[in-house]
Design a protein around this motif. Structure first.
Motif, PDB file in Angstrom:
ATOM      1  N   ALA A  29       0.880  -1.265  -0.076  1.00  0.00           N
ATOM      2  CA  ALA A  29       0.045   0.118  -0.124  1.00  0.00           C
ATOM      3  C   ALA A  29       0.825   1.339   0.057  1.00  0.00           C
ATOM      4  CB  ALA A  29      -0.889   0.017   1.087  1.00  0.00           C
ATOM      5  N   THR A  30       2.047   1.261   0.739  1.00  0.00           N
ATOM      6  CA  THR A  30       2.734   2.463   0.797  1.00  0.00           C
ATOM      7  C   THR A  30       3.588   2.485  -0.289  1.00  0.00           C
ATOM      8  OG1 THR A  30       3.175   1.861   3.185  1.00  0.00           O
ATOM      9  CG2 THR A  30       4.847   3.446   2.238  1.00  0.00           C
ATOM     10  N   LEU A  31       3.967   1.470  -0.984  1.00  0.00           N
ATOM     11  CA  LEU A  31       4.665   1.636  -2.431  1.00  0.00           C
ATOM     12  C   LEU A  31       3.690   2.129  -3.507  1.00  0.00           C
ATOM     13  CD1 LEU A  31       7.478   0.561  -3.316  1.00  0.00           C
ATOM     14  CD2 LEU A  31       6.492  -1.619  -4.053  1.00  0.00           C
ATOM     15  N   GLY A  32       2.428   1.695  -3.483  1.00  0.00           N
ATOM     16  CA  GLY A  32       1.464   2.120  -4.504  1.00  0.00           C
ATOM     17  C   GLY A  32       1.330   3.501  -4.352  1.00  0.00           C
ATOM     18  N   TRP A  33       1.202   4.102  -2.941  1.00  0.00           N
ATOM     19  CA  TRP A  33       0.773   5.263  -2.669  1.00  0.00           C
ATOM     20  C   TRP A  33       1.974   6.243  -3.096  1.00  0.00           C
ATOM     21  CZ3 TRP A  33      -3.672   7.690  -1.174  1.00  0.00           C
ATOM     22  CH2 TRP A  33      -3.542   9.125  -0.919  1.00  0.00           C
ATOM     23  N   ASN A  34       3.164   5.966  -2.868  1.00  0.00           N
ATOM     24  CA  ASN A  34       4.291   6.774  -3.272  1.00  0.00           C
ATOM     25  C   ASN A  34       4.691   6.991  -4.769  1.00  0.00           C
ATOM     26  OD1 ASN A  34       5.323   8.008  -0.790  1.00  0.00           O
ATOM     27  ND2 ASN A  34       5.417   5.829   0.140  1.00  0.00           N
ATOM     28  N   VAL A  35       4.374   5.640  -5.373  1.00  0.00           N
ATOM     29  CA  VAL A  35       4.511   5.694  -6.827  1.00  0.00           C
ATOM     30  C   VAL A  35       3.664   6.745  -7.385  1.00  0.00           C
ATOM     31  CG1 VAL A  35       4.223   4.320  -9.105  1.00  0.00           C
ATOM     32  CG2 VAL A  35       5.286   3.308  -7.054  1.00  0.00           C
ATOM     33  N   ILE A  36       2.353   6.837  -6.917  1.00  0.00           N
ATOM     34  CA  ILE A  36       1.354   7.695  -7.685  1.00  0.00           C
ATOM     35  C   ILE A  36       1.782   9.038  -7.237  1.00  0.00           C
ATOM     36  CG2 ILE A  36      -0.788   8.645  -7.324  1.00  0.00           C
ATOM     37  CD1 ILE A  36      -1.874   5.518  -6.892  1.00  0.00           C
ATOM     38  N   GLY A  37       2.309   9.262  -5.937  1.00  0.00           N
ATOM     39  CA  GLY A  37       2.833  10.364  -5.215  1.00  0.00           C
ATOM     40  C   GLY A  37       3.671  11.279  -6.137  1.00  0.00           C
ATOM     41  N   ILE A  38       4.877  10.388  -6.514  1.00  0.00           N
ATOM     42  CA  ILE A  38       5.734  10.840  -7.238  1.00  0.00           C
ATOM     43  C   ILE A  38       5.242  11.628  -8.642  1.00  0.00           C
ATOM     44  CG2 ILE A  38       7.979  10.337  -8.890  1.00  0.00           C
ATOM     45  CD1 ILE A  38       8.700   8.489  -6.653  1.00  0.00           C
ATOM     46  N   VAL A  39       4.463  11.011  -9.374  1.00  0.00           N
ATOM     47  CA  VAL A  39       3.749  11.720 -10.407  1.00  0.00           C
ATOM     48  C   VAL A  39       3.083  12.970 -10.017  1.00  0.00           C
ATOM     49  CG1 VAL A  39       2.079  11.374 -12.446  1.00  0.00           C
ATOM     50  CG2 VAL A  39       3.296   9.471 -11.615  1.00  0.00           C
ATOM     51  N   VAL A  40       2.045  12.683  -9.056  1.00  0.00           N
ATOM     52  CA  VAL A  40       1.349  13.885  -8.585  1.00  0.00           C
ATOM     53  C   VAL A  40       2.286  15.030  -8.280  1.00  0.00           C
ATOM     54  CG1 VAL A  40      -0.406  14.806  -6.947  1.00  0.00           C
ATOM     55  CG2 VAL A  40      -0.605  12.761  -7.992  1.00  0.00           C
ATOM     56  N   ALA A  59      -1.872  17.107   2.177  1.00  0.00           N
ATOM     57  CA  ALA A  59      -3.076  16.821   3.141  1.00  0.00           C
ATOM     58  C   ALA A  59      -3.434  15.444   3.368  1.00  0.00           C
ATOM     59  CB  ALA A  59      -4.131  18.043   3.035  1.00  0.00           C
ATOM     60  N   LEU A  60      -3.525  14.845   2.078  1.00  0.00           N
ATOM     61  CA  LEU A  60      -4.104  13.490   1.860  1.00  0.00           C
ATOM     62  C   LEU A  60      -3.051  12.615   2.343  1.00  0.00           C
ATOM     63  CD1 LEU A  60      -6.736  12.065   1.169  1.00  0.00           C
ATOM     64  CD2 LEU A  60      -5.902  12.219  -1.229  1.00  0.00           C
ATOM     65  N   THR A  61      -1.674  12.866   1.786  1.00  0.00           N
ATOM     66  CA  THR A  61      -0.608  12.041   2.014  1.00  0.00           C
ATOM     67  C   THR A  61      -0.402  11.795   3.626  1.00  0.00           C
ATOM     68  OG1 THR A  61       0.328  12.308  -0.036  1.00  0.00           O
ATOM     69  CG2 THR A  61       1.705  11.773   1.694  1.00  0.00           C
ATOM     70  N   ALA A  62      -0.389  13.107   4.487  1.00  0.00           N
ATOM     71  CA  ALA A  62      -0.183  13.078   5.679  1.00  0.00           C
ATOM     72  C   ALA A  62      -1.286  12.091   6.467  1.00  0.00           C
ATOM     73  CB  ALA A  62      -0.356  14.401   6.337  1.00  0.00           C
TER      74      ALA A  62
END
Length: 198
Positions: A22-33, A118-121
């Motif tokens: 879950a962390t991995l997926g969130w951060n992959v999306i996060g790099i793009v955003v 905000a969402l990431t926190a």
């Protein structure tokens, strides 16, 4: 601590893997955003937070690797890899934040950056809690340490969010590189803890 029954350990390992994926997926999306937010805003804090997401991807990958096997030597190597990532992030952010302050560069506003941090926190705080509990139940120092890394990620998201809000609401352009210095402090502290404790 009494040893866990095999079924309990298997369930905890599955939970540990799920939290890391879950962390991995969130951060992959996060790099793009964060790339989409940082480039037009020219924000050192958002760029730094994007690099922090890259380190978190590396840390999650290391933990997945460690959870698939056991042994103290493997755990030590995994922790050192996480520590090196934090040290490199601190150096980058120190240089970038200092350049921004020295040149008086004013970053632009970033509604996308504000929404994402905000969402990431919130997401990182929830994942950190799960990892810390699971790591403690498994008596796994790597998963517990990565839980701290994820907690720091949540705190950093909150710090970047404050910098972005101050820049947007009050015109305090220097709040963006100041948030970068907050990231430097936490990255150095985590690297030091990893290298001195293990």
């Amino acid at each position: 601590m009494s040893p866990l029954p095999a079924t309990g350990r298997t369930a905890l390992l599955r939970r540990g893997f799920a939290l890391e994926y879950a962390t991995l997926g969130w951060n992959v999306i996060g790099i793009v955003v964060l790339t989409l937010a940082a480039i037009p805003a020219r924000s050192v804090a958002l760029a730094g937070f994007g690099l922090d997401s890259l380190i978190e991807i590396g840390a999650s990958t290391v933990v997945l690797w460690e959870l698939s096997g056991t042994g103290e030597d493997r755990q030590r190597r995994a922790l050192k890899l996480i520590g090196v990532g934090f040290a490199l992030l601190a150096v980058y952010l120190l240089v970038q934040s200092t350049l921004v302050l020295a040149t008086g560069f004013h970053p632009r506003h970033s509604p996308l950056g504000i929404a994402w941090t905000a969402l990431t926190a919130a997401v990182m705080f929830a994942l950190a809690w799960g990892k810390t509990r699971t790591g403690a139940a498994l008596d796994n120092p790597v998963l517990k340490t990565e839980g701290r890394v994820t907690l720091i990620d949540g705190l950093l998201a909150a710090a970047v969010l404050v910098g972005l809000l101050l820049n947007t609401a009050a015109g305090w352009w220097w709040a963006d590189p100041a948030a970068g210095y907050v990231l430097v402090y936490y990255a150095l502290r985590e690297a030091k803890e990893i290298f001195t404790d293990h």
